[in-house]
Design an enzyme around this catalytic site. Structure first.
Site, PDB file in Angstrom:
ATOM      1  CB  SER A 142     -27.912  10.595  15.688  1.00 52.72           C
ATOM      2  OG  SER A 142     -28.534  10.877  14.458  1.00 52.72           O
ATOM      3  CE1 TYR A 155     -25.982   6.070  13.200  1.00 56.27           C
ATOM      4  CE2 TYR A 155     -27.880   7.514  13.075  1.00 56.27           C
ATOM      5  CZ  TYR A 155     -26.521   7.339  13.247  1.00 56.27           C
ATOM      6  OH  TYR A 155     -25.706   8.422  13.473  1.00 56.27           O
TER       7      TYR A 155
END
Ligand code: NAD
Length: 259
Positions: A142, A155
């Site tokens: 990401s 995350y």
């Protein structure tokens, strides 16, 4: 059909980016083991759609929270298909909360699904890949593997960890015809992102339309990245043309991390 005869596992491929990657790899000729939460019946429509490309498609319900289910998925693929050539570690979840309120069980789940599951899949897949002198490991990271945003501590930690894991595996496998690379998308419009909109709206006291703009503000293009764009990059990294690329982390984020 540059991937004809190859077999790929794509974790979390019943929805969003993983489903797009399963489609694109199958369209390029690869056999696919799909995976995701729920039963084969729950995921029948997604599986049926990928089967339409004409390659062999199976579904494995391994839960990325369960070590044995992950390792069994890899060994079963090798037994049933004869090899596992491409592994796309894509399954992932998200939870937004300030660090002091972050639910401990959510932290543990995010680290397990978004990071540790890749370790279990890769460590099980590598002996076969080494023996066959071919392997493609593609980890879906990401923009949050490179930069951080508030409310996403678990995350961001998991994705930074996965990016580092990708590089370390690349160094260990470089002489065996195996590549290990990461893809780091910006915001892609999938259920994972859609679920964040009401949380952002509430935390900032703004409308959901404005919350969507908060996300897009990160990307100089002012556009969401598409599932298809991420999937095409995965096919390229799996292809013979990418044989010399290993240890890389490809940003596909509309310019977000260039700032
Ligand atoms: P999604 O919610 O659409 O799909 C997630 C998939 O993971 C589903 O198939 C789901 O069944 C599966 N999954 C979740 N928990 C699982 C578990 N315990 N075991 C097995 N499968 C499980 O999400 P998405 O947006 O397509 O995200 C896919 C990946 O891309 C994730 O790793 C995510 O972090 C990453 N990513 C997404 C974006 C984005 O903007 N959507 C951006 C960057 C990175």
């Amino acid at each position: 059909m540059q991937l004809k005869g190859k077999t790929a596992i794509v974790t979390g491929s019943t929805s969003g980016i993983g489903l797009g990657i399963a489609h694109a790899l199958a369209a390029a000729g690869a056999n696919i083991v799909m995976n995701g939460l729920g039963t084969e019946a729950d995921n029948a429509a997604a599986i049926q759609a990928v089967t339409a490309h004409g390659t062999r498609v199976a579904f494995d319900p391994a839960n990325m929270l369960r070590t044995n289910q992950i390792t069994d998925m890899v060994t079963k693929c090798e037994k049933d298909f004869g090899s596992l050539d491409i592994i796309v570690n894509n399954a992932g979840i998200q939870h937004l909360a300030p660090v002091e309120d972050f639910p401990i069980e959510k932290w543990d789940e995010i680290i397990a699904i978004n990071l540790t599951s890749a370790f279990h899949a890769v460590r099980t897949a590598i002996p076969g890949m080494k023996a066959r002198k071919f392997g493609r490991i593609i980890n879906i990271c990401s923009a949050h593997s490179v930069v951080a945003s508030p409310l996403r501590t678990a995350y961001v930690a998991a994705k930074h960890g996965l990016a580092g894991f990708t590089k370390a595996v690349a160094l260990e496998t470089a002489e065996f015809g195996i590549t290990s690379n990461a893809i780091s998308p910006g915001f892609v419009w999938t259920p994972l992102v859609e679920k964040q909109i009401p949380v952002i709206a509430k935390s900032k006291g703004i409308t959901e339309a404005a919350a969507k703009k908060v996300l897009l503000h990160k990307q100089p293009t002012q556009q969401f990245v598409t599932v298809e764009q991420v999937a095409d990059l995965a096919v390229f990294l799996a292809s013979p043309a990418a044989g010399a690329i290993t240890g890389a982390n490809y940003s596909i984020d509309g310019g977000w991390t260039a700032e």
